[in-house]
Write an enzyme that holds these catalytic residues in place. Structure first.
Site, PDB file in Angstrom:
ATOM      1  N   ARG A  68     -28.170 -20.179 -40.373  1.00 35.62           N
ATOM      2  CA  ARG A  68     -27.738 -20.441 -42.053  1.00 35.62           C
ATOM      3  C   ARG A  68     -28.297 -21.798 -42.243  1.00 35.62           C
ATOM      4  NH1 ARG A  68     -22.365 -17.682 -42.410  1.00 35.62           N
ATOM      5  NH2 ARG A  68     -21.979 -19.488 -43.693  1.00 35.62           N
ATOM      6  N   HIS A  76     -25.185 -23.409 -31.041  1.00 37.36           N
ATOM      7  CA  HIS A  76     -26.762 -24.027 -30.555  1.00 37.36           C
ATOM      8  C   HIS A  76     -26.268 -23.770 -29.139  1.00 37.36           C
ATOM      9  CE1 HIS A  76     -25.697 -27.722 -32.738  1.00 37.36           C
ATOM     10  NE2 HIS A  76     -26.297 -26.484 -33.754  1.00 37.36           N
ATOM     11  N   HIS A 126     -24.558 -28.216 -29.909  1.00 41.12           N
ATOM     12  CA  HIS A 126     -23.207 -28.538 -29.025  1.00 41.12           C
ATOM     13  C   HIS A 126     -23.107 -27.067 -28.749  1.00 41.12           C
ATOM     14  CE1 HIS A 126     -21.715 -31.475 -31.628  1.00 41.12           C
ATOM     15  NE2 HIS A 126     -22.671 -31.151 -32.696  1.00 41.12           N
ATOM     16  N   THR A 167     -34.948 -28.618 -34.035  1.00 40.66           N
ATOM     17  CA  THR A 167     -33.348 -29.478 -34.739  1.00 40.66           C
ATOM     18  C   THR A 167     -33.772 -31.046 -34.944  1.00 40.66           C
ATOM     19  OG1 THR A 167     -31.164 -29.997 -33.506  1.00 40.66           O
ATOM     20  CG2 THR A 167     -33.085 -30.063 -31.992  1.00 40.66           C
ATOM     21  N   ARG A 168     -32.679 -31.268 -35.821  1.00 38.29           N
ATOM     22  CA  ARG A 168     -33.130 -32.527 -36.237  1.00 38.29           C
ATOM     23  C   ARG A 168     -31.277 -33.433 -35.474  1.00 38.29           C
ATOM     24  NH1 ARG A 168     -32.060 -30.635 -41.432  1.00 38.29           N
ATOM     25  NH2 ARG A 168     -30.071 -31.574 -42.251  1.00 38.29           N
TER      26      ARG A 168
END
Ligand SMILES: [Zn+2]
Length: 324
Positions: A218, A132, A129, A124-125
């Site tokens: 996605r 996730h 939340h 992730t960058r």
């Protein structure tokens, strides 16, 4: 998409120099590769050659527009590539989070020590939340452990600063994840936003770190409108599983559904968007900058707090700079 020996390799890692520098180096000589004053490696310059940036842009980024940040970066590189064997002398000095900078050999040892055979990597960058968290935890149900592996290299400037993000990961891991089933590490890589090819590239990197599964969402590693929503998932169909050597886990966007009373995706919830709590990236940034906590169904309050305080600190710093 492949090296000459057939190995899947989706983004070229090259050493570009300008024409003057290239002219000053003879083929067959050895050069030092340095980071500031530190010598990191010796390279024998076996080849010097020009490369076609437009073609590389089209093949890797699927566009030649310099509005794409990866393409803009590519066009800024020198015109000549140097190639040849490299001998490593020293690792680059970790500038940030040295305690979280595990090498692939170290992460593999940690997984073995934990007794994990199946390890899922989440790249992730962004901060995490609830959506996730749901995706990570559903992947943890079918694996032995989670390797939370955020990028801390260069990303677009509107992203949350890396140290604030790291603090938000530590807070959510401490309060909501079993400590013995998660390893947090950082990837010192620059985001290229190459969408599908970057998804394959980062999957291969995670295989090298010792992971068996890799979460692909996605719009993974995309930017703007350059890639289709599912392109970064569909590209894995172009290979036999053993060619990549790591299992992609393909996920839909998730969010909280009021009627279901929990996190869902379009695959698992029969209700409609009107029941889903979704905020855009812009809405999230605006709320955080105003100091408003995000809805609890969207983001854990502990995470909201870290982000608000972190952004405030950065705003204060930039105001101090302006006023001085
Ligand atoms: Zn629902």
């Amino acid at each position: 998409m492949r090296l000459e020996n057939g190995l899947v390799w989706s983004i070229p890692i090259t050493l570009a120099v300008d024409k003057e520098m290239a002219a000053s180096i003879e083929e067959g000589t050895e050069i030092a590769l340095c980071q500031d004053d530190n010598m990191l490696a010796i390279m024998e310059v076996a080849e010097k050659f020009r490369f076609d940036k437009t073609r590389e842009a089209q093949e890797v980024y699927r566009t030649t527009e310099d509005a794409h940040p990866g393409v803009a970066w590519l066009y800024e590189q020198g015109d000549i590539l140097l190639g040849g064997p490299v001998w490593l002398l020293d690792w680059p000095e970790p500038r940030e989070f040295p305690e979280l900078r595990h090498t692939p050999a170290e992460s593999r040892r940690m997984f073995v020590r934990n007794g994990w055979r199946r390890v899922v990597a989440f790249q992730t960058r962004n901060h995490i939340h609830r959506a996730h968290e749901y995706i990570q935890k559903s992947a943890m149900e079918i694996t032995d452990g989670l390797f939370l592996h955020p990028l801390v290299g260069e990303t677009k400037s509107d992203d949350i600063p890396a140290d604030v993000r790291i603090e938000s990961y530590q807070v959510i891991l401490r309060d909501y994840y079993p400590a013995e089933r998660v390893v947090l590490g950082v990837v010192p890589a620059a985001m290229r936003y190459a969408g599908p090819r970057e998804a394959v590239f980062y999957a291969i990197c995670r295989k090298n770190y010792g992971c068996s599964h890799f979460i692909v969402g996605r719009d993974h590693a995309g930017v703007g409108k350059y890639y289709g929503t599912y392109d970064a998932q569909l590209i894995f169909d172009e290979f036999e599983p053993e060619e990549i050597g790591i299992q992609p886990l393909l996920y839909e966007h998730a969010c909280y559904c009021r009627k279901c009373g929990g996190p869902v995706s379009a695959k698992t919830c029969p209700h409609g968007k009107e029941d889903w709590i979704h905020l855009s990236g812009t809405q999230v940034r605006e709320m955080l900058q105003k100091g408003e906590p995000l809805p609890e169904e969207f983001t854990r309050p502990e995470v909201s707090r870290v982000l608000i305080e972190g952004l405030r600190k950065y705003q204060d710093q930039s105001q101090d700079k302006e006023s001085s």
